[in-house]
Design a protein around this motif. Sequence first.
Motif, PDB file in Angstrom:
ATOM      1  N   LEU A  66     -12.030  99.156 -46.466  1.00  0.00           N
ATOM      2  CA  LEU A  66     -12.563  98.471 -47.641  1.00  0.00           C
ATOM      3  C   LEU A  66     -13.405  99.465 -48.431  1.00  0.00           C
ATOM      4  N   VAL A  67     -12.727 100.191 -49.306  1.00  0.00           N
ATOM      5  CA  VAL A  67     -13.390 101.231 -50.101  1.00  0.00           C
ATOM      6  C   VAL A  67     -14.105 100.545 -51.263  1.00  0.00           C
ATOM      7  N   PRO A  68     -15.429 100.712 -51.337  1.00  0.00           N
ATOM      8  CA  PRO A  68     -16.206  99.976 -52.340  1.00  0.00           C
ATOM      9  C   PRO A  68     -15.681 100.101 -53.779  1.00  0.00           C
ATOM     10  N   VAL A  69     -15.211 101.294 -54.170  1.00  0.00           N
ATOM     11  CA  VAL A  69     -14.788 101.470 -55.567  1.00  0.00           C
ATOM     12  C   VAL A  69     -13.348 101.041 -55.831  1.00  0.00           C
ATOM     13  N   LEU A  70     -12.625 100.658 -54.796  1.00  0.00           N
ATOM     14  CA  LEU A  70     -11.232 100.252 -54.989  1.00  0.00           C
ATOM     15  C   LEU A  70     -11.085  98.734 -54.877  1.00  0.00           C
ATOM     16  N   ALA A  71     -10.258  98.172 -55.764  1.00  0.00           N
ATOM     17  CA  ALA A  71     -10.050  96.722 -55.780  1.00  0.00           C
ATOM     18  C   ALA A  71      -9.284  96.271 -54.532  1.00  0.00           C
ATOM     19  N   GLU A  72      -8.354  97.107 -54.092  1.00  0.00           N
ATOM     20  CA  GLU A  72      -7.519  96.750 -52.946  1.00  0.00           C
ATOM     21  C   GLU A  72      -7.924  97.581 -51.730  1.00  0.00           C
ATOM     22  N   PRO A  73      -7.892  96.961 -50.541  1.00  0.00           N
ATOM     23  CA  PRO A  73      -8.142  97.759 -49.344  1.00  0.00           C
ATOM     24  C   PRO A  73      -7.052  98.813 -49.162  1.00  0.00           C
ATOM     25  N   VAL A  74      -7.405  99.928 -48.560  1.00  0.00           N
ATOM     26  CA  VAL A  74      -6.432 100.977 -48.240  1.00  0.00           C
ATOM     27  C   VAL A  74      -5.948 100.740 -46.816  1.00  0.00           C
ATOM     28  N   LYS A  75      -4.623 100.688 -46.652  1.00  0.00           N
ATOM     29  CA  LYS A  75      -4.072 100.446 -45.320  1.00  0.00           C
ATOM     30  C   LYS A  75      -3.733 101.774 -44.633  1.00  0.00           C
ATOM     31  N   LEU A  76      -4.165 101.892 -43.410  1.00  0.00           N
ATOM     32  CA  LEU A  76      -3.813 103.069 -42.596  1.00  0.00           C
ATOM     33  C   LEU A  76      -3.071 102.577 -41.359  1.00  0.00           C
ATOM     34  N   GLY A  77      -2.142 103.398 -40.870  1.00  0.00           N
ATOM     35  CA  GLY A  77      -1.332 102.968 -39.726  1.00  0.00           C
ATOM     36  C   GLY A  77      -1.187 104.044 -38.669  1.00  0.00           C
ATOM     37  N   THR A  78      -0.229 103.839 -37.790  1.00  0.00           N
ATOM     38  CA  THR A  78       0.020 104.733 -36.663  1.00  0.00           C
ATOM     39  C   THR A  78       0.060 106.192 -37.115  1.00  0.00           C
ATOM     40  N   GLY A  79      -0.722 107.021 -36.450  1.00  0.00           N
ATOM     41  CA  GLY A  79      -0.753 108.446 -36.761  1.00  0.00           C
ATOM     42  C   GLY A  79      -1.874 108.825 -37.709  1.00  0.00           C
ATOM     43  N   ASP A  80      -2.410 107.861 -38.436  1.00  0.00           N
ATOM     44  CA  ASP A  80      -3.523 108.141 -39.354  1.00  0.00           C
ATOM     45  C   ASP A  80      -4.845 108.211 -38.585  1.00  0.00           C
ATOM     46  N   PHE A  81      -5.847 108.740 -39.271  1.00  0.00           N
ATOM     47  CA  PHE A  81      -7.177 108.765 -38.665  1.00  0.00           C
ATOM     48  C   PHE A  81      -8.213 108.287 -39.667  1.00  0.00           C
ATOM     49  N   PHE A  82      -9.376 107.923 -39.161  1.00  0.00           N
ATOM     50  CA  PHE A  82     -10.497 107.504 -40.016  1.00  0.00           C
ATOM     51  C   PHE A  82     -11.804 107.792 -39.289  1.00  0.00           C
ATOM     52  N   GLY A  83     -12.883 107.708 -40.081  1.00  0.00           N
ATOM     53  CA  GLY A  83     -14.207 107.962 -39.508  1.00  0.00           C
ATOM     54  C   GLY A  83     -14.584 109.432 -39.501  1.00  0.00           C
ATOM     55  N   GLU A  84     -13.714 110.249 -40.129  1.00  0.00           N
ATOM     56  CA  GLU A  84     -13.958 111.694 -40.164  1.00  0.00           C
ATOM     57  C   GLU A  84     -14.995 112.060 -41.223  1.00  0.00           C
ATOM     58  N   MET A  85     -15.150 111.198 -42.263  1.00  0.00           N
ATOM     59  CA  MET A  85     -15.985 111.592 -43.402  1.00  0.00           C
ATOM     60  C   MET A  85     -17.455 111.686 -43.019  1.00  0.00           C
ATOM     61  N   ALA A  86     -17.935 110.739 -42.239  1.00  0.00           N
ATOM     62  CA  ALA A  86     -19.342 110.768 -41.816  1.00  0.00           C
ATOM     63  C   ALA A  86     -19.626 112.009 -40.963  1.00  0.00           C
ATOM     64  N   SER A  89     -19.491 115.125 -43.480  1.00  0.00           N
ATOM     65  CA  SER A  89     -20.541 115.166 -44.505  1.00  0.00           C
ATOM     66  C   SER A  89     -21.927 114.942 -43.909  1.00  0.00           C
ATOM     67  N   ARG A  90     -21.966 114.497 -42.675  1.00  0.00           N
ATOM     68  CA  ARG A  90     -23.213 114.100 -42.012  1.00  0.00           C
ATOM     69  C   ARG A  90     -23.934 113.022 -42.832  1.00  0.00           C
ATOM     70  N   GLN A  91     -23.118 112.195 -43.478  1.00  0.00           N
ATOM     71  CA  GLN A  91     -23.674 111.033 -44.180  1.00  0.00           C
ATOM     72  C   GLN A  91     -23.213 109.772 -43.468  1.00  0.00           C
ATOM     73  N   ARG A  92     -23.695 108.634 -43.948  1.00  0.00           N
ATOM     74  CA  ARG A  92     -23.352 107.377 -43.276  1.00  0.00           C
ATOM     75  C   ARG A  92     -21.938 106.941 -43.609  1.00  0.00           C
ATOM     76  N   ARG A  93     -21.402 106.040 -42.813  1.00  0.00           N
ATOM     77  CA  ARG A  93     -20.057 105.500 -43.048  1.00  0.00           C
ATOM     78  C   ARG A  93     -19.953 104.974 -44.474  1.00  0.00           C
ATOM     79  N   ASN A  94     -18.885 105.354 -45.182  1.00  0.00           N
ATOM     80  CA  ASN A  94     -18.797 104.977 -46.588  1.00  0.00           C
ATOM     81  C   ASN A  94     -17.920 103.750 -46.844  1.00  0.00           C
ATOM     82  N   ALA A  95     -17.403 103.145 -45.797  1.00  0.00           N
ATOM     83  CA  ALA A  95     -16.550 101.957 -45.952  1.00  0.00           C
ATOM     84  C   ALA A  95     -16.497 101.198 -44.626  1.00  0.00           C
ATOM     85  N   ASP A  96     -16.165  99.923 -44.703  1.00  0.00           N
ATOM     86  CA  ASP A  96     -15.818  99.160 -43.501  1.00  0.00           C
ATOM     87  C   ASP A  96     -14.366  99.471 -43.162  1.00  0.00           C
ATOM     88  N   VAL A  97     -14.081  99.560 -41.887  1.00  0.00           N
ATOM     89  CA  VAL A  97     -12.692  99.705 -41.444  1.00  0.00           C
ATOM     90  C   VAL A  97     -12.417  98.569 -40.464  1.00  0.00           C
TER      91      VAL A  97
END
Length: 141
Positions: A66-86, A89-97
Amino acid sequence: PKLDVRFDVAELVRRVPLFAELPAERVATIATLLRAQLALPGETIVRKGERGDAMFFIASGAVEVLVPVLAEPVKLGTGDFFGEMALLSRQRRNADVRALGYCQLLVLDEKDFRRLVQKDADLQSHIQAVAEARRQPTQSS
Ligand code: CMP
Protein backbone atom coordinates in the motif's frame (compact mmCIF):
# COMPACT_ATOMS: atom_id res chain seq x y z
CA PRO A 1 1.35 -14.61 17.06
CA LYS A 2 3.43 -15.86 14.13
CA LEU A 3 2.75 -19.34 12.88
CA ASP A 4 6.10 -21.03 12.41
CA VAL A 5 6.15 -23.86 9.90
CA ARG A 6 9.20 -25.79 8.76
CA PHE A 7 9.92 -25.73 5.04
CA ASP A 8 12.83 -26.94 3.00
CA VAL A 9 14.51 -23.55 2.87
CA ALA A 10 16.97 -24.46 0.09
CA GLU A 11 14.02 -25.55 -2.07
CA LEU A 12 12.27 -22.23 -1.41
CA VAL A 13 15.44 -20.24 -2.11
CA ARG A 14 15.56 -21.66 -5.64
CA ARG A 15 12.19 -20.07 -6.40
CA VAL A 16 13.70 -16.61 -6.04
CA PRO A 17 15.24 -15.59 -9.40
CA LEU A 18 17.89 -13.55 -7.62
CA PHE A 19 19.27 -16.77 -6.11
CA ALA A 20 18.22 -19.35 -8.68
CA GLU A 21 21.27 -18.93 -10.89
CA LEU A 22 23.77 -19.30 -8.07
CA PRO A 23 25.82 -22.47 -7.62
CA ALA A 24 24.34 -25.02 -5.22
CA GLU A 25 26.87 -24.29 -2.49
CA ARG A 26 26.03 -20.56 -2.53
CA VAL A 27 22.33 -21.44 -2.32
CA ALA A 28 23.11 -23.70 0.63
CA THR A 29 25.00 -20.88 2.38
CA ILE A 30 22.26 -18.35 1.74
CA ALA A 31 19.66 -20.87 2.89
CA THR A 32 21.33 -20.97 6.31
CA LEU A 33 20.73 -17.21 6.64
CA LEU A 34 17.07 -17.30 5.66
CA ARG A 35 14.19 -18.17 7.95
CA ALA A 36 10.95 -19.51 6.52
CA GLN A 37 7.77 -17.78 7.68
CA LEU A 38 4.18 -18.43 6.69
CA ALA A 39 2.01 -15.33 6.33
CA LEU A 40 -1.74 -15.78 6.65
CA PRO A 41 -4.27 -14.24 4.25
CA GLY A 42 -4.79 -10.58 5.15
CA GLU A 43 -1.86 -10.48 7.55
CA THR A 44 0.12 -7.23 7.63
CA ILE A 45 3.72 -8.36 7.32
CA VAL A 46 5.36 -4.94 7.25
CA ARG A 47 3.80 -1.83 8.74
CA LYS A 48 4.47 1.72 7.54
CA GLY A 49 6.38 3.78 10.09
CA GLU A 50 7.93 0.83 11.87
CA ARG A 51 11.63 0.32 12.15
CA GLY A 52 12.84 -2.29 9.67
CA ASP A 53 15.04 -5.11 10.90
CA ALA A 54 14.62 -7.62 8.06
CA MET A 55 13.75 -8.02 4.40
CA PHE A 56 11.52 -10.67 2.84
CA PHE A 57 11.59 -12.85 -0.26
CA ILE A 58 8.34 -14.35 -1.54
CA ALA A 59 8.86 -18.08 -2.14
CA SER A 60 5.17 -18.53 -2.96
CA GLY A 61 2.03 -16.45 -2.86
CA ALA A 62 1.35 -12.76 -3.33
CA VAL A 63 1.33 -9.58 -1.27
CA GLU A 64 0.04 -6.07 -1.82
CA VAL A 65 2.09 -2.99 -1.05
CA LEU A 66 0.00 0.00 0.00
CA VAL A 67 2.17 2.79 -1.36
CA PRO A 68 0.88 6.07 0.08
CA VAL A 69 1.29 8.07 -3.16
CA LEU A 70 -0.30 5.45 -5.40
CA ALA A 71 -4.06 5.02 -5.82
CA GLU A 72 -3.75 1.28 -6.39
CA PRO A 73 -1.80 -1.20 -4.27
CA VAL A 74 1.27 -2.70 -5.94
CA LYS A 75 1.10 -6.48 -6.18
CA LEU A 76 4.23 -8.55 -5.67
CA GLY A 77 4.44 -12.31 -6.14
CA THR A 78 6.66 -15.38 -6.11
CA GLY A 79 10.31 -14.44 -6.53
CA ASP A 80 9.83 -10.79 -5.57
CA PHE A 81 11.17 -9.21 -2.42
CA PHE A 82 10.17 -6.37 -0.11
CA GLY A 83 11.33 -4.63 3.04
CA GLU A 84 14.70 -3.81 1.49
CA MET A 85 14.13 -0.03 1.46
CA ALA A 86 14.27 0.48 5.22
CA LEU A 87 17.49 -1.54 5.39
CA LEU A 88 19.15 0.37 2.57
CA SER A 89 18.01 3.85 3.60
CA ARG A 90 18.03 3.21 7.36
CA GLN A 91 14.64 4.89 7.42
CA ARG A 92 11.31 3.56 8.61
CA ARG A 93 9.04 1.29 6.57
CA ASN A 94 7.48 3.41 3.84
CA ALA A 95 4.38 1.27 3.17
CA ASP A 96 2.19 -1.46 4.61
CA VAL A 97 2.71 -4.85 3.02
CA ARG A 98 -0.20 -7.27 3.35
CA ALA A 99 -0.49 -10.95 2.40
CA LEU A 100 -3.13 -11.58 -0.28
CA GLY A 101 -3.33 -15.27 0.56
CA TYR A 102 -1.09 -17.81 2.25
CA CYS A 103 2.48 -16.73 1.55
CA GLN A 104 5.68 -18.62 2.09
CA LEU A 105 8.26 -16.00 2.95
CA LEU A 106 11.99 -16.16 3.46
CA VAL A 107 13.14 -13.67 6.08
CA LEU A 108 16.63 -12.20 5.98
CA ASP A 109 17.58 -10.39 9.19
CA GLU A 110 19.32 -7.04 8.91
CA LYS A 111 22.72 -8.20 10.14
CA ASP A 112 22.73 -11.11 7.66
CA PHE A 113 21.54 -8.75 4.90
CA ARG A 114 24.48 -6.44 5.58
CA ARG A 115 26.92 -9.35 5.61
CA LEU A 116 25.47 -10.86 2.44
CA VAL A 117 25.50 -7.69 0.31
CA GLN A 118 28.96 -6.80 1.56
CA LYS A 119 30.25 -10.07 0.16
CA ASP A 120 28.19 -10.02 -3.05
CA ALA A 121 28.37 -6.83 -5.11
CA ASP A 122 25.98 -8.16 -7.78
CA LEU A 123 23.35 -8.98 -5.21
CA GLN A 124 23.76 -5.55 -3.63
CA SER A 125 23.44 -3.65 -6.91
CA HIS A 126 20.40 -5.70 -7.92
CA ILE A 127 18.57 -4.98 -4.67
CA GLN A 128 19.60 -1.33 -4.85
CA ALA A 129 18.34 -0.97 -8.42
CA VAL A 130 14.93 -2.39 -7.47
CA ALA A 131 14.71 -0.09 -4.44
CA GLU A 132 15.70 2.89 -6.60
CA ALA A 133 12.93 2.14 -9.12
CA ARG A 134 10.42 1.84 -6.28
CA ARG A 135 11.44 5.24 -4.99
CA GLN A 136 10.10 6.86 -8.19
CA PRO A 137 6.46 7.72 -7.50
CA THR A 138 5.40 6.90 -11.07
CA GLN A 139 7.11 3.54 -10.99
CA SER A 140 5.10 0.75 -9.46
CA SER A 141 7.35 -2.29 -9.35
P1 CMP B 1 10.33 -0.90 3.34
O1 CMP B 1 10.23 0.60 3.28
O2 CMP B 1 11.35 -1.51 4.19
O3 CMP B 1 8.90 -1.46 3.77
C1 CMP B 1 7.83 -1.29 2.86
C2 CMP B 1 8.21 -1.93 1.56
O4 CMP B 1 7.28 -1.83 0.51
C3 CMP B 1 9.46 -1.25 0.97
O5 CMP B 1 10.55 -1.48 1.84
C4 CMP B 1 9.50 -1.88 -0.39
O6 CMP B 1 10.01 -3.18 -0.32
C5 CMP B 1 7.99 -1.96 -0.71
N1 CMP B 1 7.62 -0.84 -1.60
C6 CMP B 1 7.58 0.47 -1.31
N2 CMP B 1 7.21 1.20 -2.39
C7 CMP B 1 7.04 0.32 -3.40
C8 CMP B 1 6.65 0.44 -4.79
N3 CMP B 1 6.41 1.62 -5.36
N4 CMP B 1 6.57 -0.70 -5.51
C9 CMP B 1 6.81 -1.90 -4.94
N5 CMP B 1 7.17 -2.07 -3.67
C10 CMP B 1 7.29 -0.98 -2.89
